[in-house]
Structures are given as C-alpha cells and as structure tokens.
Design a protein around this motif. Structure first.
Motif, mmCIF file in Angstrom:
data_model
loop_
_atom_site.group_PDB
_atom_site.id
_atom_site.type_symbol
_atom_site.label_atom_id
_atom_site.label_comp_id
_atom_site.label_asym_id
_atom_site.label_seq_id
_atom_site.Cartn_x
_atom_site.Cartn_y
_atom_site.Cartn_z
ATOM 1 N N GLU A 34 0.836 -1.207 0.000
ATOM 2 C CA GLU A 34 0.000 0.000 0.000
ATOM 3 C C GLU A 34 0.871 1.257 0.000
ATOM 4 O O GLU A 34 0.529 2.255 -0.650
ATOM 5 N N GLY A 37 1.763 2.371 -3.317
ATOM 6 C CA GLY A 37 0.629 2.681 -4.186
ATOM 7 C C GLY A 37 -0.219 1.482 -4.519
ATOM 8 O O GLY A 37 -1.081 1.548 -5.402
ATOM 9 N N GLN A 40 -4.361 0.897 -5.343
ATOM 10 C CA GLN A 40 -4.954 2.138 -5.830
ATOM 11 C C GLN A 40 -5.717 1.905 -7.128
ATOM 12 O O GLN A 40 -6.743 2.556 -7.385
ATOM 13 N N ARG A 43 -9.040 0.420 -6.171
ATOM 14 C CA ARG A 43 -9.882 1.463 -5.573
ATOM 15 C C ARG A 43 -10.435 2.395 -6.647
ATOM 16 O O ARG A 43 -11.613 2.784 -6.627
ATOM 17 N N LYS A 44 -9.597 2.757 -7.603
ATOM 18 C CA LYS A 44 -10.016 3.663 -8.678
ATOM 19 C C LYS A 44 -11.131 3.046 -9.512
ATOM 20 O O LYS A 44 -12.146 3.704 -9.793
#
Length: 437
Positions: A34, A37, A40, A43-44
C-alpha cells in the motif's frame, strides 16, 4: 516466514522495473504494498465504476502479451469471456512454473504477492469472475505459504471477499498447491488438476473461455501477466506499450541462468538488446565466450552466440532470429559447454515429463532421448541426425498440447546449429569440447 533475504540493492531487478521495483525481500506485506501505491488501481476502478469494456480496451491497447510462454494478447483473451453468461465464471492464475531455466513467477510471489492479488481482482471485475485460483508449482512450498499469508492480509483488509471495499464486486481467491508435474503448466491440464483429476491436457476446442474449470467460462493467465495489470489500469495502455515496442508492450522479467556472472531475474523493457541484458547479469563468467543461448526457456530453439548478440529481447525480434521469447528464461552457455550433453539433459526432461496421452509424444520423446544418449556415449550412427530430425518433425504439431513441440524444437535447433559437434561425437566417439569432460 523464513524465506531467504537477498543480499542486494533495491535496483537489482533492473532500473526500469515496475513489477519488481523497490523490493528487498522484506517489504512484501500489505502495508508495504500500500505504501508503494498498491491497491490504488482497484480502488479507482470500484470508486469510478469504470466499465469492464474500458479496461479490456486499455489492456488491448497496452499490447500486454501472455508472459507464460505463448505470448497471446491478454486483452483479447479477456474479451473472449461471455458477457451475458449469468452463471459461475472462474479466473485462474498459472503459477505452475516448471520449465527448466524459468524462475521469475516464484520471485513475484515471493517479493510482491499483493500485485498478483490486485491484478486478479481487477481481472475478476473485468471478466465477471467471482471465484479465482492461483495454481502454484508443487516444488515451491515456501512460496505457497507466503501467498497464503498475503491472501489472508488482503481478505482481512477487504480487498478479497464479498462486496470488496463496499462495492458490488465479490471475488473469492484461493491458493491451489500443485504437485510438480510439468504438464500442469499447460492451461487445460492445470484445470484438470484443480478439479482433482490427473493433469491431462484437453482437446480444444472448446477453449476455457467457453468451457473451462468445472465446465464454466474461465480465463487463465500467467502470474507475470496479472502482475502487470494494476500498472496498466493506473497509467493507461498507451503508457505501458510505450515502455516497450509496438506489439511488445511493457517490461518483461527475464530469468538469466547458466554461465553468467550474476544469475537472476532482471526486469527490462521489451526490445532491450540481449547484449545489455547479458551485461546486467554480470557478463560471461570467467571471461569466456558466448557459445549458445536459449532465449525463452528450455522448450525454445537454441541460438548461436553470434546471433544472440545481435538480437533484441522482444517477441518479434527473437522470432526473426529463429527462436521464441517463451517464458523469458535465458539459458546462457559458454564455449566449454558440450551441445550434445546439453541436449541430452533437455531430451531426458521432456521424455520424463510427457503425460503419455498422445502416441507421438509418448513414443517420440523416448526415441529422441535414446538416440541423443547413444550419440553422447560414443555409439551414434551417421544416420542418427537425419532420424532425429524426422522424429522431431513427426512429433511437432501432432499432439493435444504443446509439450510435443517443446520436445521437438530443441532437438531440431541443436542439430541445425551445432551439427558438426554431433557429427564429431558420432565419428570419434567422444566430445569435441574436451575441457567440458
């Protein structure tokens, strides 16, 4: 976990690495991923509700090709999964890394397991799969345990399971431990093994996208392929293809072994000259000359050293040179290596690993091995070289899976490029390279 920590700097895998970048053997846990990155991209996708078709298009645009050996375009494979199928669909990661010279996937799972988990979660969202399996080679139990630990971390954090991160996506992922059979690296043999059966390859068609695991639509990709997906989703397909060359997008992890100063995994942009990769791996050991190289794993045709030094490391360049990129296992051989003895070892492997389902492979691999064994031990006959070619031709393309080709291609290429060495064995009953003996 007590896996060994490598004594090297963070850039050992290559300055252009994206999958293995910044890894040191200790920073593999969720908090470390995490911090780099990690997750991510997932999540996006979930927050913006990016349409699955848009992700498929980006993967197509990226020119990401299957990193397990076949080099099939990943985005095209994903597009084969039926969109309107309302029943169960599966996703499978092929981590059954059993080909001699290949050791990249285990390092991905050792140093960066969460990138594979995230890549599979993104692929599940894109293809509509709700259950996945990572089939891990049976002879790397410690890697299997590490992946299980990483999987437990991801599940506890809500990246795997029901309603991931509060979304409508539900995806359960399991690690499946194989038993070391090379044939289970073939995707349909792998599916049979997951189902609890003997790992015998299936006739195709139907292909896994229409009839795969338990008879349901299934997508199977290699470990390294899934590991590239989070970067593509975050940065775009065009950025990924620009890392490499047209039709050869991104970086590739090459497992360099043999007569080099620093054997290991090196992640470089596709299209990198072989000479540069060799230099990264410490050059030729003891200052010897490059005699031969197998650029894509033991099942690929061998190339003379002079040809390799003029070749770039991408699918199209290596094909033009007369071999294949395959899994990216670069086996380097110096001037002291006996080509007959090298081929004998490879022929024995494919003879032993044939599942025996197809007559050309079951009988032909044994025939090849026994002839090469005879030549190596001073009992060769002048007609053996033509017979080797003929037997190889009658295996290749005549089996259910590609193991027949994998056994035949090395034989044909070794005899083609080093015929004088084989003839010397036959005529003199001994090796042309005395310092090797």
């Amino acid at each position: 976990m007590g896996l060994p920590v490598p004594p090297f700097a963070h850039d050992v895998f290559g300055p252009d690495a994206i999958i293995l970048k910044g890894l040191d053997g200790l920073n593999w846990r969720l908090k470390d991923y995490e911090a780099r990155g990690g997750y991510q991209a997932l999540r996006k996708v979930l927050a913006e509700k990016i349409p699955p078709e848009a992700i498929v298009n980006e993967v197509k645009k990226s020119a990401l090709r299957g990193r397990g050996g076949a080099g099939f375009p990943a985005g095209l494979k994903w597009s084969f999964m039926p969109r309107r199928f309302s029943g169960q669909k599966y996703l499978v990661c092929n981590s059954d890394e059993g080909e001699p010279g290949t050791f990249k996937d285990r390092d991905i799972l050792r140093y960066n397991p969460h990138v594979v988990i995230e890549g599979m979660a993104l692929a599940a969202y894109t293809t509509g799969a709700s259950v996945g399996y990572n089939y891990i080679h049976g002879e790397i139990w410690d890697i299997y345990e590490r992946f299980e630990e990483a999987l437990a971390e991801a599940r506890a954090a809500g990246y795997i399971g029901k309603n991931i991160l509060g979304s409508d996506l539900s995806f359960e992922l399991h690690a499946h431990h194989g038993f070391g059979a090379y044939i289970c690296g073939e995707e349909t043999g792998l599916l049979e093994s997951i189902e609890g059966k003997r790992g015998l390859p299936r006739f195709r068609p139907p292909f896994p996208a229409s009839y795969g695991l338990y008879g349901k639509p299934t997508t199977v990709n290699n470990t390294e392929t899934f590991a590239a997906v989070p970067w593509i989703v975050l940065n775009g397909g065009e950025a990924y293809v620009n890392l490499g060359r047209p039709n050869n997008g991104g970086t590739k992890i090459f497992s360099v072994s043999g007569d080099v100063g620093r054997p290991g995994n090196y992640e470089v942009p596709l299209g990198t000259p072989f000479a540069k990769l060799l230099d990264m791996a410490g050059g030729m050991r003891d200052g010897r000359k490059l005699k031969a190289c197998i650029p894509g794993g033991s099942s690929m045709p061998v190339l003379p050293g002079g040809v390799m030094m003029q070749t770039d490391m991408d699918y199209d360049s290596i094909a033009k040179a007369g071999s294949m990129l395959g899994s990216g296992a670069v086996i380097v051989m110096d001037e002291t290596r006996c080509m007959v003895k090298s081929l004998l070892r490879l022929s024995y492997f494919y003879f032993e690993e044939s599942c025996g389902q197809c007559t050309p492979c079951r009988e032909g691999t044994g025939w090849l091995y026994r002839m090469v064994h005879r030549i190596e031990h001073g009992k060769g006959r002048k007609e053996d070289l033509d017979v080797l070619d003929n037997v190889a031709d009658n295996i290749a393309g005549r089996t259910i899976c590609a193991l027949g080709d994998a056994a035949a291609l090395p034989v044909k290429s070794f005899v083609k490029h080093f015929r004088d060495e084989f003839k010397y064995h036959i005529e003199h009953g001994k090796c042309l390279v005395p310092e090797y003996l």
